[in-house]
Design a protein around this motif. Structure first.
Motif, PDB file in Angstrom:
ATOM      1  N   GLN A   1       0.824  -1.202   0.000  1.00  0.00           N
ATOM      2  CA  GLN A   1       0.000   0.000   0.000  1.00  0.00           C
ATOM      3  C   GLN A   1       0.860   1.254   0.000  1.00  0.00           C
ATOM      4  O   GLN A   1       0.551   2.235  -0.686  1.00  0.00           O
TER       5      GLN A   1
ATOM      6  N   ARG B   1       0.604  10.773   8.423  1.00  0.00           N
ATOM      7  CA  ARG B   1       1.294  10.249   7.244  1.00  0.00           C
ATOM      8  C   ARG B   1       2.814  10.356   7.395  1.00  0.00           C
ATOM      9  O   ARG B   1       3.319  11.301   7.986  1.00  0.00           O
TER      10      ARG B   1
ATOM     11  N   GLU C   1       2.203   1.953  -3.405  1.00  0.00           N
ATOM     12  CA  GLU C   1       1.166   2.513  -4.281  1.00  0.00           C
ATOM     13  C   GLU C   1       0.847   3.964  -3.930  1.00  0.00           C
ATOM     14  O   GLU C   1       0.745   4.820  -4.807  1.00  0.00           O
ATOM     15  N   ASP C   2       0.710   4.255  -2.622  1.00  0.00           N
ATOM     16  CA  ASP C   2       0.317   5.597  -2.190  1.00  0.00           C
ATOM     17  C   ASP C   2       1.485   6.570  -2.090  1.00  0.00           C
ATOM     18  O   ASP C   2       1.307   7.781  -2.234  1.00  0.00           O
TER      19      ASP C   2
END
Length: 658
Positions: free
Chosen positions: A539, A553, A542-543
Motif C-alpha cells: 500500500q 502520514r 502505491e500511495d
C-alpha cells in the motif's frame, strides 16, 4: 550466504538498464525528446529550499526573469502601538486572532518582549517590555482579557503558551503553522517561518541591509521594504500561511490530528517544560570524579596492551595502534584508512582484549561529557531545575524528541545509565511516579494485523517472547531459558521495527540462516502479522506514504528508487512507520489524558521518555495519582488487545524504575 546476498545486490546496482527496465520504447524516442528543455524554476526553488541551497539558487536564477516566482502583491500597513488599552479595543471584535510573540530565545518561560497582531488594515505591534517609541501604557495586563477570550493563530504554539502562561494569561490555540507544516511534510526537518513563507507563499523573509532589526527579520517583496516593525510583518505572514495550511490539512484528512492531538499536546508540553525537574548537582559532580578515575584506570590497561600511551580519541592514532602495531584486520575502510567506528570495533571485540577496553572508555567518556558534566550548567538559576525542551516537529515518525538535555539517550539497562537517572530527584516531601506502557508496539501489531493467536495471547497474558522463540525452535514454552527469551525478545521487536534476517544476524552475531529460522518461527505462530506487513509495504508503494491509526502520514519516496539498497531502506521504513507512529500517537493521547486526570491533584508531569511518563507527586497522594494515571493511560485509545501500564514510585528516577 551473506556474501552471496551482497554480491547479488551489487550486481543489480551496477547493471546497465535497458528499455524494459525504464518502461520506454527506444525506437519511439527521437532527438527532440531528449533535448534539454527550459528549467522549471518553481520546482527548482522548492527543491533547493528543502535542501537549503539558498546561495546556489540565487546564482542559478541570476539573470533569468522566469526565476522570479510570480506572487500577488499587497500593501501592508504596520503600526507600533504604545497604548495597550487602545490596542485591546481594536482587537476586541477579531476572532480568531493572529499573533506573533517574541521573547528571550533561551528561556521560553520568560515573559514576552513583543506581541504583534493582524487587524483588517495590516499589523499592530506592542512592546510589552521597556519603553519603545514612547511610553507604554497598560503593559501586557491590558491585553490579557482579549487574549484569553479568543482563539489564537500563531507559529510555535508551545512557546507562545509558555510566554503567556508566565504572565498568568491562559489562552486557546486554534492554529499553529509550524505543527501544520510538520504534519504536511514530516521529513522536512525545519519549519522556520521564513522557510514556510518561501515554500507556501513564494515570498522571501530576509534581513535588509541598513534596516534596524532588533535581532528579528523583516519581510521584503519584490525588493520593496514594507513599512513597520518586523514582528508585525511576520504576523501578517502567519495569517496568510494559516489559510493555506488549514485547507491542505483538511484535504489530507489531517485537520483533526492537529486540533485533537497536537495542539492539546503542545499545551501539556508547555506545562511539562515549565515544571522542569530537579537534579542533584553534588551527586553528579561526585559521579563525574569517580568516572574520571575509572577512565584513567582503563586508559592504563589500554596503553599496556598498546605498548605505550597514545590519544585514544584520535582515529589516526587508534588506527595505527590497532591495525599496524597489533595487526588486527578490520572489515571496513574509509577515505582516510581503515575505520575505527563502533560497528567495526564491535566486530573485532573477540580478536583482542584492547577492543573491549576501548569501547568501555568511549561509553564512559560519552556519558561523562553528555550528562555528568553537561547537566549541572543547564540548571536554571531562577527555578533551580532543568527545563528540558521537547520537540513536536523533529521525528518523521511522530515521536517526540528532547534537547537540553536529550533524555532519550540515557542508557536504559546499563549500570551507568541507572546512576545518571538517580541524579533526577523530586522536591522534599515528594516522590517520582513512573508510568510505562508495556509492549506497546506488539499490541499495536496485534490490533492492526488482527492476528487471532496474537490477540488471544495478549488477552491470556502470555509471554510473547517465550512463545515466539519456542515456536522457532520447536520446544515447549517452559523449556525456554532466560537467554533464549532474550533472543525471542529481540526477534519480536526486530519484526516490529522491520528488521530482516541479515539485520537480526548482525544484532545477535549469528548466521543469517539461523536468524531467518527465528523470524520464520514468529511468523509461523502469528501468520497474519506477515500478511499485514506485506500489505503495508504494498500500500505504501502505491500511495507513496504510510498512515497511522490516527491518520498521521509518513512519506516514503525510497520505495520508488531503482537502487535496491535504497528501496530496501524504504521497505523497512514502511514496515515500521505505522507501528512506531501509532505508538507515538497513543503516547501523546496518554499525556493529554493524564494531564486532565491530574488537574485536581498536586502532581506535576515533569518528563516523558520514549513510552514512559514521570510525575512528581506529594508522597501522601501517590496511591491516588497512580490509579488516575493508570486509568488515563489504559483508556487513551481502544484496541482489540488491552493496553498494559507498568507503574512504580520511588525517591529518584532510578529507584522508581526498579
Amino acid at each position: 550466504a551473506e556474501a552471496q546476498t551482497r554480491l547479488l545486490e551489487n550486481r543489480e546496482f551496477f547493471r546497465f538498464r535497458n528499455e524494459s527496465d525504464l518502461n520506454i520504447d527506444v525506437l519511439q524516442v527521437g532527438i527532440d525528446d531528449v533535448v534539454m528543455g527550459e528549467w522549471e524554476f518553481e520546482s527548482i526553488r522548492k527543491l533547493f529550499d528543502v535542501l537549503e541551497f539558498r546561495l546556489l539558487y540565487e546564482r542559478l536564477s541570476a539573470g533569468h526573469p522566469d526565476a522570479q516566482v510570480a506572487v500577488k502583491g499587497f500593501e501592508a500597513h504596520v503600526e507600533v502601538v504604545a497604548d495597550g488599552f487602545e490596542l485591546a479595543e481594536e482587537l476586541a471584535d477579531i476572532s480568531p486572532l493572529v499573533v506573533r510573540i517574541i521573547g528571550d530565545s533561551d528561556r521560553f518561560q520568560s515573559k514576552p518582549d513583543v506581541l504583534a497582531f493582524v487587524v483588517p488594515d495590516g499589523g499592530r505591534v506592542f512592546h510589552a517590555k521597556g519603553e519603545v517609541r514612547g511610553e507604554i501604557k497598560g503593559g501586557l495586563d491590558s491585553l490579557g482579557e482579549i487574549l484569553s477570550q479568543v482563539p489564537l493563530v500563531t507559529h510555535g504554539s508551545k512557546e507562545a503558551l509558555q510566554r503567556l502562561m508566565s504572565c498568568g494569561i491562559d489562552v486557546q490555540i486554534a492554529m499553529d503553522n509550524e505543527i501544520a507544516a510538520y504534519l504536511l511534510d514530516p521529513a522536512r526537518g525545519s519549519y522556520a517561518l521564513d522557510e514556510m513563507a518561501r515554500e507556501y507563499l513564494g515570498r522571501e523573509l530576509k534581513l535588509d541591509a541598513g534596516q534596524p532589526s532588533d535581532g528579528q527579520q523583516s519581510l521584503s517583496l519584490d525588493d520593496e521594504q514594507f513599512p513597520g516593525d518586523s514582528a508585525g510583518l511576520e504576523a501578517i505572514v502567519i495569517g496568510l500561511l494559516a489559510e493555506i495550511m488549514q485547507q491542505q490539512l483538511r484535504d489530507r484528512g489531517a485537520w483533526e490530528l492537529l486540533t485533537d492531538l497536537e495542539l492539546p499536546l503542545a499545551r501539556v508540553l508547555a506545562k511539562v517544560e515549565t515544571n522542569g525537574v530537579k537534579i542533584d548537582v553534588g551527586y553528579l559532580q561526585e559521579l563525574s570524579a569517580t568516572m574520571s578515575k575509572q577512565m584513567s584506570a582503563i586508559e592504563g590497561e589500554i596503553f599496556e596492551h598498546a605498548g605505550g600511551p597514545f590519544n585514544i580519541g584520535s582515529p589516526p592514532q587508534l588506527r595505527t595502534v590497532l591495525y599496524e602495531r597489533l595487526g588486527l584486520k578490520p572489515s571496513k575502510k574509509t577515505k582516510t584508512g581503515f575505520s575505527t567506528d563502533a560497528s567495526v570495533l564491535e566486530s573485532l571485540r573477540e580478536e583482542h582484549p584492547i577492543i573491549d577496553l576501548i569501547l568501555k572508555h568511549r561509553e564512559k567518556s560519552k556519558l561523562k561529557s553528555t550528562y555528568l558534566d553537561a547537566l549541572p550548567p543547564l540548571v536554571d538559576r531562577q527555578t533551580g531545575r532543568v527545563h528540558c525542551r521537547f520537540n513536536q516537529t523533529v521525528a518523521a515518525t511522530g515521536r517526540l524528541s528532547a534537547e537540553r538535555p536529550n533524555l532519550q539517550n540515557i542508557p536504559i539497562r546499563t549500570a551507568e545509565g541507572k546512576q545518571i537517572r538517580r541524579a533526577f530527584i523530586p522536591e522534599e516531601g515528594n516522590a517520582f511516579v513512573v508510568a510505562d506502557y508495556s509492549q506497546i508496539e506488539l499490541r499495536i501489531i496485534a490490533h492492526l494485523s488482527e492476528d487471532t493467536e496474537l490477540v488471544a495471547a495478549f488477552h491470556r497474558g502470555d509471554d510473547i517472547h517465550r512463545n515466539s522463540i519456542a515456536s522457532a525452535l520447536g520446544i515447549a514454552v517452559d523449556e525456554v531459558t532466560p537467554e533464549l527469551r532474550s533472543i525471542g525478545k529481540m526477534v519480536t521487536y526486530g519484526v516490529a521495527y522491520g528488521m530482516g534476517p541479515f539485520g537480526l544476524s548482525q544484532r545477535l552475531r549469528i548466521p543469517v540462516d539461523q536468524a531467518r529460522v527465528y523470524i520464520d518461527g514468529f511468523f509461523g505462530l502469528y501468520p497474519s502479522v506477515r500478511t499485514y506487513l506485506d500489505a503495508v509495504v504494498e500500500q505504501a508503494t502505491e500511495d507513496g506514504y504510510t498512515t497511522t491509526m490516527l491518520g498521521r502520514r509518513r512519506y516514503v519516496p525510497e520505495l520508488k528508487s531503482r537502487n535496491p539498497r535504497v528501496r530496501s531502506l524504504g521497505e523497512r521504513q514502511a514496515l515500521n512507520a505505522p507501528i512506531q507512529g501509532t505508538a507515538a500517537d497513543i503516547m501523546k493521547l496518554a499525556m493529554i489524558h493524564a494531564d486532565a486526570a491530574l488537574a485536581q491533584t498536586s502532581a506535576k508531569m515533569v518528563m516523558t521518555v520514549h513510552d514512559e511518563l514521570v510525575f512528581e507527586v506529594p508522597t501522601d497522594e501517590v496511591a491516588d495519582v497512580t490509579e488516575k494515571v493508570r486509568t488515563a493511560m489504559q483508556g487513551a485509545i481502544e484496541l482489540s488487545v488491552p493496553l498494559s501500564v507498568d507503574l512504580a514510585w520511588g525517591p529518584n528516577w532510578a529507584e522508581a524504575k526498579a
